[in-house]
Design a protein around this motif. Structure first.
Motif, PDB file in Angstrom:
ATOM      1  N   ALA A 212       0.814  -1.210   0.000  1.00 31.74           N
ATOM      2  CA  ALA A 212       0.000   0.000   0.000  1.00 31.74           C
ATOM      3  C   ALA A 212       0.850   1.263   0.000  1.00 31.74           C
ATOM      4  O   ALA A 212       0.527   2.236  -0.675  1.00 31.74           O
ATOM      5  N   GLN A 213       1.940   1.249   0.777  1.00 31.88           N
ATOM      6  CA  GLN A 213       2.724   2.483   0.893  1.00 31.88           C
ATOM      7  C   GLN A 213       4.139   2.198   1.412  1.00 31.88           C
ATOM      8  O   GLN A 213       4.333   1.304   2.229  1.00 31.88           O
TER       9      GLN A 213
ATOM     10  N   LEU B 193       3.834  -0.487   4.304  1.00 30.03           N
ATOM     11  CA  LEU B 193       2.503  -0.937   4.713  1.00 30.03           C
ATOM     12  C   LEU B 193       1.989  -1.890   3.650  1.00 30.03           C
ATOM     13  O   LEU B 193       1.980  -1.558   2.464  1.00 30.03           O
TER      14      LEU B 193
ATOM     15  N   HIS C 162      -1.225  -4.287   2.397  1.00 31.83           N
ATOM     16  CA  HIS C 162      -2.684  -4.340   2.498  1.00 31.83           C
ATOM     17  C   HIS C 162      -3.110  -5.784   2.241  1.00 31.83           C
ATOM     18  O   HIS C 162      -2.835  -6.320   1.172  1.00 31.83           O
TER      19      HIS C 162
ATOM     20  N   ILE D 157      -4.199  -3.629   7.368  1.00 33.01           N
ATOM     21  CA  ILE D 157      -2.972  -2.970   6.929  1.00 33.01           C
ATOM     22  C   ILE D 157      -1.861  -3.450   7.864  1.00 33.01           C
ATOM     23  O   ILE D 157      -1.980  -3.360   9.085  1.00 33.01           O
TER      24      ILE D 157
ATOM     25  N   HIS E  63       2.282  -3.638   8.908  1.00 33.29           N
ATOM     26  CA  HIS E  63       3.459  -2.775   8.889  1.00 33.29           C
ATOM     27  C   HIS E  63       4.725  -3.623   9.052  1.00 33.29           C
ATOM     28  O   HIS E  63       4.832  -4.389  10.003  1.00 33.29           O
TER      29      HIS E  63
ATOM     30  N   ALA F 241      -3.186   4.182   5.091  1.00 36.51           N
ATOM     31  CA  ALA F 241      -2.860   3.787   3.720  1.00 36.51           C
ATOM     32  C   ALA F 241      -3.367   4.851   2.752  1.00 36.51           C
ATOM     33  O   ALA F 241      -4.442   5.405   2.945  1.00 36.51           O
TER      34      ALA F 241
ATOM     35  N   SER G  51      -6.465   3.815  -2.752  1.00 35.02           N
ATOM     36  CA  SER G  51      -6.141   2.500  -3.305  1.00 35.02           C
ATOM     37  C   SER G  51      -5.805   2.570  -4.791  1.00 35.02           C
ATOM     38  O   SER G  51      -5.335   1.591  -5.347  1.00 35.02           O
TER      39      SER G  51
ATOM     40  N   THR H  10      -2.148   1.526  -5.078  1.00 34.71           N
ATOM     41  CA  THR H  10      -1.563   0.272  -4.635  1.00 34.71           C
ATOM     42  C   THR H  10      -1.122  -0.524  -5.848  1.00 34.71           C
ATOM     43  O   THR H  10      -1.641  -0.346  -6.946  1.00 34.71           O
TER      44      THR H  10
END
Ligand SMILES: *[C@@H]1O[C@H](CO)[C@@H](O)[C@H](O)[C@H]1NC(C)=O
Ligand SMILES: *[C@@H]1O[C@H](CO)[C@@H](O)[C@H](O)[C@H]1NC(C)=O
Ligand SMILES: *[C@@H]1O[C@H](CO)[C@@H](O)[C@H](O)[C@H]1NC(C)=O
Length: 301
Positions: free
Chosen positions: A226-227, A248, A250, A257, A259, A288, A291, A294
């Motif tokens: 996600a990030q 992160l 998903h 989420i 980590h 997050a 989307s 992503t």
């Protein structure tokens, strides 16, 4: 490998009470700070085909193989596992492989061993959106007391089509020559924006995340990155450049989420490696981004 021989040999091994799934991956989930031999793990494959035994029974009599709808979750989840596997093998800051479309899928339940998916899918390179031909993959989710990572065998017909060597070499030389270390955070930001100069580090984070997503996947998960919460280049005298990442992930089925902290090394000759992984307790202030950013190709239906 012939499907027939595979099935028959598998059966024989079961009859003998000696299923031969290699157990190199059957370790406990990574504890904080633990370093993991991912590089070896990548090479692990099912070893059934190496056994030289005569088939005892024909597959039709014994192993019902279920046809799956290629557009449904089970087939897509298995294809995603293969995608992560391919990224651990071939990914770079300029090459991120993804499932474009699942073509066909079957499932075989192997008693005492696990659930084995055979999936044919169209692959594409996600940065350029270029089609890369078809892959055939076998993904086995082993049965066991502790969750073991899926075991993947994959062959594709177009992996070398996209040559990213020149881009990789240019970035590598630029980083080696620089007096300062790269760092960045919130890639993408809460508006879904990624600064152009950070894109290679977003992709590298995606490849590194594939190592974790491959290992953490089971039959009912579908992970995406996600990030990149942050990335910090580390001092290094070696040929490889190293980066500390916080990412992160998903999990699209539970909508969780997750980590992770990852220590990642990269150089054009050696590719991407993940040297350390650390699961992080829930990050309460982490949110997050939208989307649409992503690294997914199709949203779950
Ligand atoms: C995602 O959506 C946001 C807001 O709608 C937009 O500003 C951003 O450019 C989009 N990002 C991508 C990668 O499409
Ligand atoms: C799959 O992984 C998820 C997330 O770690 C976990 O909640 C779930 O229990 C696992 N399922 C199986 C069948 O192992
Ligand atoms: C990266 O983000 C994590 C999680 O928010 C934080 O604990 C860590 O200190 C950050 N690292 C840097 C270098 O900013």
């Amino acid at each position: 490998m012939s499907w027939f021989v595979y099935v028959a040999v598998t059966l024989l091994s079961l009859v003998q009470g000696n299923p031969t799934v290699r157990s190199s991956q059957q370790q406990a989930p990574p504890a904080a700070g633990q370093s993991i031999g991912y590089v070896q793990q990548q090479q692990s494959t099912l070893q059934y085909n190496k056994m030289e035994s005569k088939p005892a029974l024909t597959p039709a009599e014994t192993m019902p193989v279920e046809e799956l709808d290629p557009s449904h979750y089970p087939a897509r989840r298995a294809a995603h596992v293969a995608q992560h596997y391919l990224n651990t093998q071939h990914g770079s800051p300029f090459k991120l492989l993804g499932v474009d479309r699942v073509v066909s899928a079957t499932l075989e339940k192997i008693a005492g061993v696990g659930m084995k998916y055979f999936v044919v899918f169209a692959l594409k390179e996600m940065i350029t959106n270029e089609p890369m031909g078809q892959c055939s993959t076998e993904v086995l989710y082993p049965i066991g007391e502790e969750q073991a990572p899926p075991q993947v065998q994959c062959s594709c017909d177009g992996l070398l089509q996209i040559d990213t060597k020149a881009h990789e070499e240019a970035l590598y030389q630029q980083l080696k020559a620089s007096d300062s270390l790269v760092s960045g955070h919130n890639i993408p930001d809460s508006y879904g924006f990624i600064a152009p100069e950070m894109k290679p580090f977003w992709h590298l984070g995606g490849v590194a995340s594939s190592f974790v997503m491959l290992k953490e996947s089971n039959e009912s998960t579908l992970y995406n990155m996600a990030q990149v919460v942050n990335v910090t280049q580390q001092e290094s005298q070696d040929k490889e450049l190293t980066f500390q990442y916080h990412v992160l992930l998903h999990e699209m089925v539970s909508q969780e989420i997750i980590h992770w902290k990852l220590l990642v090394s990269w150089c054009p000759a050696e590719g991407v490696r993940v040297l350390q992984t650390e699961w992080q307790p829930k990050c309460h202030h982490c949110v997050a981004p939208p989307s649409n950013t992503t690294l997914t190709l199709y949203s779950p239906s």
